[in-house]
Design a protein around this motif. Structure first.
Motif, short mmCIF file in Angstrom:
data_model
loop_
_atom_site.label_atom_id
_atom_site.label_comp_id
_atom_site.label_asym_id
_atom_site.label_seq_id
_atom_site.Cartn_x
_atom_site.Cartn_y
_atom_site.Cartn_z
N LEU A 105 -40.45 75.95 10.49
CA LEU A 105 -39.40 75.02 10.90
C LEU A 105 -39.99 73.95 11.82
CD1 LEU A 105 -36.23 74.65 10.88
CD2 LEU A 105 -36.25 75.81 13.09
N ILE A 106 -39.52 72.72 11.65
CA ILE A 106 -39.91 71.62 12.52
C ILE A 106 -38.63 71.09 13.16
CG2 ILE A 106 -41.05 69.38 12.70
CD1 ILE A 106 -42.36 70.05 9.96
N GLU A 107 -38.65 70.96 14.47
CA GLU A 107 -37.47 70.49 15.18
C GLU A 107 -37.81 69.29 16.05
OE1 GLU A 107 -36.44 74.18 17.16
OE2 GLU A 107 -37.59 73.60 18.93
N CYS A 108 -36.76 68.57 16.44
CA CYS A 108 -36.94 67.41 17.30
C CYS A 108 -35.66 67.21 18.11
CB CYS A 108 -37.24 66.17 16.47
SG CYS A 108 -37.55 64.70 17.49
N ARG A 109 -35.86 66.89 19.37
CA ARG A 109 -34.75 66.52 20.24
C ARG A 109 -34.77 65.00 20.33
NH1 ARG A 109 -34.64 69.65 25.68
NH2 ARG A 109 -36.23 68.10 26.09
N PHE A 123 -34.76 65.80 8.00
CA PHE A 123 -34.21 66.51 9.15
C PHE A 123 -32.69 66.53 9.03
CE2 PHE A 123 -38.37 65.45 10.70
CZ PHE A 123 -38.70 66.45 11.60
N GLN A 124 -32.10 67.63 9.47
CA GLN A 124 -30.64 67.76 9.47
C GLN A 124 -30.17 68.01 10.89
OE1 GLN A 124 -29.70 70.86 6.66
NE2 GLN A 124 -29.95 69.48 4.92
N LEU A 125 -29.05 67.40 11.21
CA LEU A 125 -28.45 67.55 12.52
C LEU A 125 -27.96 68.99 12.71
CD1 LEU A 125 -27.49 66.23 15.17
CD2 LEU A 125 -25.37 65.64 13.98
N LEU A 137 -26.18 58.49 26.53
CA LEU A 137 -27.35 58.78 25.69
C LEU A 137 -27.36 60.28 25.41
CD1 LEU A 137 -29.56 57.02 24.45
CD2 LEU A 137 -30.99 57.50 26.43
N ASP A 138 -26.90 60.63 24.22
CA ASP A 138 -26.63 62.02 23.85
C ASP A 138 -27.85 62.69 23.21
OD1 ASP A 138 -24.07 61.24 24.59
OD2 ASP A 138 -23.40 61.00 22.51
N LEU A 139 -27.91 64.01 23.35
CA LEU A 139 -28.91 64.81 22.64
C LEU A 139 -28.44 65.02 21.21
CD1 LEU A 139 -31.35 66.80 22.36
CD2 LEU A 139 -29.79 68.58 23.16
N TYR A 140 -29.32 64.77 20.26
CA TYR A 140 -29.11 65.11 18.85
C TYR A 140 -30.29 66.01 18.48
CZ TYR A 140 -25.21 62.02 17.74
OH TYR A 140 -23.97 61.43 17.67
N PHE A 141 -30.00 67.28 18.24
CA PHE A 141 -31.04 68.24 17.90
C PHE A 141 -31.11 68.33 16.38
CE2 PHE A 141 -32.98 72.32 17.15
CZ PHE A 141 -33.95 72.39 18.14
N VAL A 142 -32.27 67.98 15.81
CA VAL A 142 -32.45 67.97 14.37
C VAL A 142 -33.60 68.90 13.99
CG1 VAL A 142 -31.53 65.62 14.11
CG2 VAL A 142 -33.99 65.94 14.44
N SER A 143 -33.56 69.41 12.75
CA SER A 143 -34.64 70.26 12.27
C SER A 143 -34.75 70.15 10.75
CB SER A 143 -34.42 71.72 12.68
OG SER A 143 -33.29 72.25 12.05
N ARG A 144 -35.89 70.63 10.25
CA ARG A 144 -36.15 70.66 8.80
C ARG A 144 -37.18 71.74 8.51
NH1 ARG A 144 -40.37 66.34 6.53
NH2 ARG A 144 -41.19 68.22 5.62
N PRO A 145 -37.23 72.19 7.26
CA PRO A 145 -38.28 73.14 6.90
C PRO A 145 -39.65 72.47 6.94
CG PRO A 145 -36.56 73.06 5.22
CD PRO A 145 -36.31 71.94 6.16
N ASN A 146 -40.68 73.25 7.18
CA ASN A 146 -42.05 72.75 7.14
C ASN A 146 -42.52 72.74 5.69
OD1 ASN A 146 -44.63 71.90 7.80
ND2 ASN A 146 -45.36 73.98 8.19
N GLU A 147 -42.54 71.58 5.13
CA GLU A 147 -42.99 71.40 3.75
C GLU A 147 -43.57 70.00 3.62
OE1 GLU A 147 -38.57 70.15 2.14
OE2 GLU A 147 -39.24 72.20 1.91
N PRO A 148 -44.44 69.81 2.64
CA PRO A 148 -44.97 68.45 2.46
C PRO A 148 -43.82 67.46 2.29
CG PRO A 148 -46.14 70.01 1.09
CD PRO A 148 -44.97 70.76 1.69
N THR A 149 -43.96 66.31 2.92
CA THR A 149 -42.90 65.31 2.86
C THR A 149 -43.25 64.22 1.85
OG1 THR A 149 -41.55 63.80 4.16
CG2 THR A 149 -43.83 63.95 4.79
#
Length: 152
Positions: A105-109, A123-125, A137-149
């Motif tokens: 999993l790859i995540e980003c704030r 990435f999905q919210l 200025l709000d936090l949006y936490f997003v993530s996606r599976p680790n796979e070639p893009t």
């Protein structure tokens, strides 16, 4: 455009890029956090150079004892908006993360300013938190599976 590992001589130009993005994308009080990050970070962090000028940065870390990686401190010079700097930096980090088979999993704030950018890369919210970074200025936490893009 060239993407290369960040060096101490890049800190001031990166802070200049950061300040150009305040208050639209970053809160003023985040400048100290970013400066501390640049001086103490030991995880991979890369800068984008255009005609010898630092125009952006992005890094990642592998979260210890988990199967998760996190994208961190992605920024690009607003004077070069739309030129693909952010996408190139994100793709570079995603390709390096993809080499770690144990990372699932790859995540980003991020914030409401940039989360749609991350959606373009799969990435999905997951959730939001109002006024997290600063008022408005709000936090949006997003993530996606680790796979070639194959995204833009």
């Amino acid at each position: 455009m060239t993407i290369r590992p960040c060096q101490p001589t890049d800190y001031e130009p990166l802070l200049t890029v950061f300040h150009k993005s305040v208050p639209h994308a970053f809160a003023p009080e985040e400048a100290a956090d970013f400066s501390d990050f640049l001086r103490t970070n030991t995880d991979p962090y890369f800068i984008a150079e255009l005609a010898g000028q630092v125009v952006g940065g992005c890094g990642h870390c592998l979260i210890t004892d988990t199967t998760t990686a996190r994208i961190g401190w992605i920024l690009s010079d607003p004077d070069h908006a739309g030129s693909g700097i952010g996408g190139a930096l994100l793709r570079h980090n995603l390709s390096l993360i993809a080499q770690h088979a144990g990372i699932q999993l790859i995540e980003c704030r991020t914030s409401q300013v940039a989360y749609r950018f991350f959606e373009k890369f799969g990435f999905q919210l997951q959730y939001t938190q109002p006024d997290f970074w600063a008022p408005g200025l709000d936090l949006y936490f997003v993530s996606r599976p680790n796979e070639p893009t194959t995204h833009p």
